[in-house]
Write a protein that holds these residues in place. Structure first.
Motif, PDB file in Angstrom:
ATOM      1  N   MET B   1      31.679  88.518  49.328  1.00 43.46           N
ATOM      2  CA  MET B   1      30.708  89.369  50.057  1.00 43.46           C
ATOM      3  C   MET B   1      29.317  89.215  49.439  1.00 43.46           C
ATOM      4  SD  MET B   1      30.963  93.489  50.769  1.00 43.46           S
ATOM      5  CE  MET B   1      31.744  93.444  52.382  1.00 43.46           C
ATOM      6  N   THR B   2      28.344  88.844  50.281  1.00 46.39           N
ATOM      7  CA  THR B   2      26.977  88.699  49.766  1.00 46.39           C
ATOM      8  C   THR B   2      26.328  90.070  49.613  1.00 46.39           C
ATOM      9  OG1 THR B   2      25.971  88.640  51.945  1.00 46.39           O
ATOM     10  CG2 THR B   2      26.730  86.528  51.049  1.00 46.39           C
ATOM     11  N   ASP B   3      25.218  90.076  48.906  1.00 46.37           N
ATOM     12  CA  ASP B   3      24.463  91.314  48.716  1.00 46.37           C
ATOM     13  C   ASP B   3      24.041  91.910  50.057  1.00 46.37           C
ATOM     14  OD1 ASP B   3      24.369  92.172  46.109  1.00 46.37           O
ATOM     15  OD2 ASP B   3      22.168  92.092  46.031  1.00 46.37           O
ATOM     16  N   ILE B   4      23.657  91.035  50.983  1.00 51.11           N
ATOM     17  CA  ILE B   4      23.209  91.496  52.304  1.00 51.11           C
ATOM     18  C   ILE B   4      24.374  92.110  53.081  1.00 51.11           C
ATOM     19  CG2 ILE B   4      22.389  90.703  54.573  1.00 51.11           C
ATOM     20  CD1 ILE B   4      20.502  88.815  53.083  1.00 51.11           C
ATOM     21  N   GLU B   5      25.525  91.438  53.033  1.00 49.71           N
ATOM     22  CA  GLU B   5      26.707  91.987  53.709  1.00 49.71           C
ATOM     23  C   GLU B   5      27.105  93.340  53.120  1.00 49.71           C
ATOM     24  OE1 GLU B   5      29.058  87.905  55.070  1.00 49.71           O
ATOM     25  OE2 GLU B   5      29.215  88.608  53.000  1.00 49.71           O
ATOM     26  N   PHE B   6      27.011  93.437  51.796  1.00 47.56           N
ATOM     27  CA  PHE B   6      27.311  94.711  51.138  1.00 47.56           C
ATOM     28  C   PHE B   6      26.382  95.802  51.654  1.00 47.56           C
ATOM     29  CE2 PHE B   6      26.192  97.854  47.924  1.00 47.56           C
ATOM     30  CZ  PHE B   6      27.428  98.416  47.667  1.00 47.56           C
ATOM     31  N   LYS B   7      25.091  95.462  51.666  1.00 43.49           N
ATOM     32  CA  LYS B   7      24.084  96.449  52.057  1.00 43.49           C
ATOM     33  C   LYS B   7      24.293  96.889  53.518  1.00 43.49           C
ATOM     34  CE  LYS B   7      19.186  97.308  51.391  1.00 43.49           C
ATOM     35  NZ  LYS B   7      18.140  96.868  52.308  1.00 43.49           N
ATOM     36  N   GLN B   8      24.655  95.926  54.373  1.00 43.69           N
ATOM     37  CA  GLN B   8      24.906  96.260  55.787  1.00 43.69           C
ATOM     38  C   GLN B   8      26.090  97.207  55.934  1.00 43.69           C
ATOM     39  OE1 GLN B   8      25.263  92.372  57.514  1.00 43.69           O
ATOM     40  NE2 GLN B   8      23.163  92.390  58.327  1.00 43.69           N
ATOM     41  N   GLU B 288      36.495  93.624  48.090  1.00 47.95           N
ATOM     42  CA  GLU B 288      35.157  93.112  47.758  1.00 47.95           C
ATOM     43  C   GLU B 288      34.106  94.225  47.788  1.00 47.95           C
ATOM     44  OE1 GLU B 288      36.941  92.062  50.327  1.00 47.95           O
ATOM     45  OE2 GLU B 288      37.766  90.152  49.625  1.00 47.95           O
ATOM     46  N   MET B 292      31.964  95.915  44.605  1.00 45.89           N
ATOM     47  CA  MET B 292      30.495  95.866  44.514  1.00 45.89           C
ATOM     48  C   MET B 292      29.909  97.273  44.427  1.00 45.89           C
ATOM     49  SD  MET B 292      29.272  92.694  46.937  1.00 45.89           S
ATOM     50  CE  MET B 292      27.562  92.607  46.359  1.00 45.89           C
ATOM     51  N   LYS B 296      27.517  98.772  41.609  1.00 47.24           N
ATOM     52  CA  LYS B 296      26.177  99.295  41.946  1.00 47.24           C
ATOM     53  C   LYS B 296      26.005 100.751  41.517  1.00 47.24           C
ATOM     54  CE  LYS B 296      24.994  95.826  45.022  1.00 47.24           C
ATOM     55  NZ  LYS B 296      23.832  94.956  44.944  1.00 47.24           N
TER      56      LYS B 296
END
Lengths: 302, 302
Positions: B1-8, B288, B292, B296
């Motif tokens: 999972m990318t940072d952007i996917e996490f944030k979304q 995932e 994260m 965070k």
């Protein structure tokens, strides 16, 4: 049912309810005992125990065998937990600021405002923990427990008891009309009395049935009578019997059924409502005790 | 999972939780609207919504399909109702006497102490009404609803959140040791974080199972980390990010993980606990996002 038989059954209810309440919170945790202590203090202040009694009696008149009724004591007592939390919070300085309750110091005078607040909060929560526990322990079905929790929580919340208290606060220091007073009291006092009767029905497996509707109707009449008699006693009672000062409503400039209807008018309405309640009870079997109770609540002096 | 996917995913959770919270109490009754208004005011003050998010995410990582998770939004939000009621009562003058919460006036400064008290009371009750409703409306089984109510009520009550608050009151103005502080926080903050994770498990049909025990273990580690980071931010944070004054713990002479362990010691412990949490999450599938999130939360600045 003779007067003596009635008195015996009433006292048996009250004794067993008091026994149940005296252990219902479990033992306090060593380091956080004061909220539990404070909650027990207020639970043990006495009172007529009318709400748990109504739960048990409605379970009985809706068909639960007499000896089996006692299985539901903890569930019945959850109504007293909610009632007691509301009294503790109601007595706080930011609400009615009452130093006495039933002849004893109110909870916050005895334990401090912070502990009293928390004791009330935890009593509120505890009611729902107990009912869910009784389902997990097979005393009632999971469905019945959910019905009971739904009845109790909606009666206690924004559109029930708390809703009534809000109207009460908004009415402070000004005259309100009889409709507003009736709405106020149907929330503040009536909702929990209705919840108690309906919880008894639900225990007996009656839910959204004809007899359930009759119980709702009866309880609404009883709740109104109960409050009118309270208002009458605030004028005609005495400190010793009531355990609280007399004339406090008038002193605070509160509109009551007596101030709006006059003493005789209030008495007449209480009698009319009682007669309607008694008629409604004809739809129930084994109704001797509940009928006598309904009559005695009209003529109570405490 | 990318940072952007996490944030979304995080923002999607928060948006949908906020949407649900903004209508969860229903429309206020005309004559008793102020308690409902006050409750909405406090519910809409923002916050990370970490508790409802944990309910939904644990339902997901315990096996509920991703698109089905949203069916449980109202149930998830009951944890925020309980959390919000505790904040409203905690801010009252007889408790912490805080005028601000998340950068806005606290509930009693906006609506008065009496209405704030009642709004908190009714939010507490409402949580259980909602869960029982979701069973009656077939969203969850009656058994699951009873499990959820049992988890939530025992976490919030005498031996959970309220128990922790009592130890907090008893500790005011004096030094306490690390064990007492840990016990205090495991009740005050930890119990509701654990409840959220376990409610997610229960929704997925996991109850008293191996994975349920793992969730309990993870949540206890997360709860402790969460509080240590809170204590660190009270020293290193700023008003703008936190929405509350900095240094208030020290000012009130409160023992915190920072005062007891030192800033570096507290940071080290938070990191250790986070590593243990991450190890525990290896027992879950689709982990995932929750991994994260756990990372965070350690590095958060608000």
């Amino acid at each position: 049912m003779t007067d003596i038989e009635f008195k015996q059954k009433l006292e048996n209810y009250q004794t067993r309810i008091n026994e149940c309440l005296s252990t219902i919170l479990g033992k306090p945790l060593e380091k956080s005992e004061s909220a539990t202590e404070a909650a027990y203090y207020s639970l043990e202040c006495g009172g007529k125990r009318i709400r748990p009694l109504l739960v048990l009696e409605f379970a009985y008149i809706c068909g639960v065998p007499e000896e089996k009724v006692w299985d539901y004591l903890p569930i019945a007592c959850t109504t007293e937990l909610i009632h007691t939390y509301s009294l503790i919070h109601d007595d706080l300085p930011c609400m009615d600021n009452d130093d006495f309750r039933r002849g004893k110091l109110s909870c916050h005078k005895q334990y401090g405002e912070d502990i009293a607040l928390l004791a009330g909060d935890a009593l509120n929560t505890k009611a729902f923990e107990i009912i869910s526990n009784e389902a997990i322990n097979n005393v009632v079905s999971f469905e019945t427990a959910c019905r009971l929790i739904n009845i109790l929580s909606s009666a206690a919340g924004f559109k029930g008891m708390v809703g009534g208290q809000v109207i009460d606060l908004q009415s402070e220091g000004r005259q309100i009309d009889i409709d507003t007073l009736t709405l106020l009291q149907s929330g503040k006092t009536g909702a929990m009395i209705t919840a108690a009767c309906l919880m008894g029905c639900a225990i007996a497996g009656e839910y959204n049935s004809r007899i359930y509707a009759d119980a709702a109707h009866y309880s609404a009449l009883l709740g109104r009578t109960f409050q009118i008699v309270d208002d009458i006693l605030d004028v005609t009672g005495d400190f010793e019997s009531l355990g609280k000062p007399i004339g406090s409503d008038a002193q605070q400039g509160k509109s009551t059924f007596v101030s709006l209807l006059g003493l005789e008018g209030a008495k007449e309405q209480a009698e009319n409502l009682t007669n309607q309640s008694l008629a409604m009870l004809e739809n129930f079997k084994n109704n001797e005790f509940i009928k006598m109770l309904t009559q005695k609540l009209l003529n109570r002096s405490y």
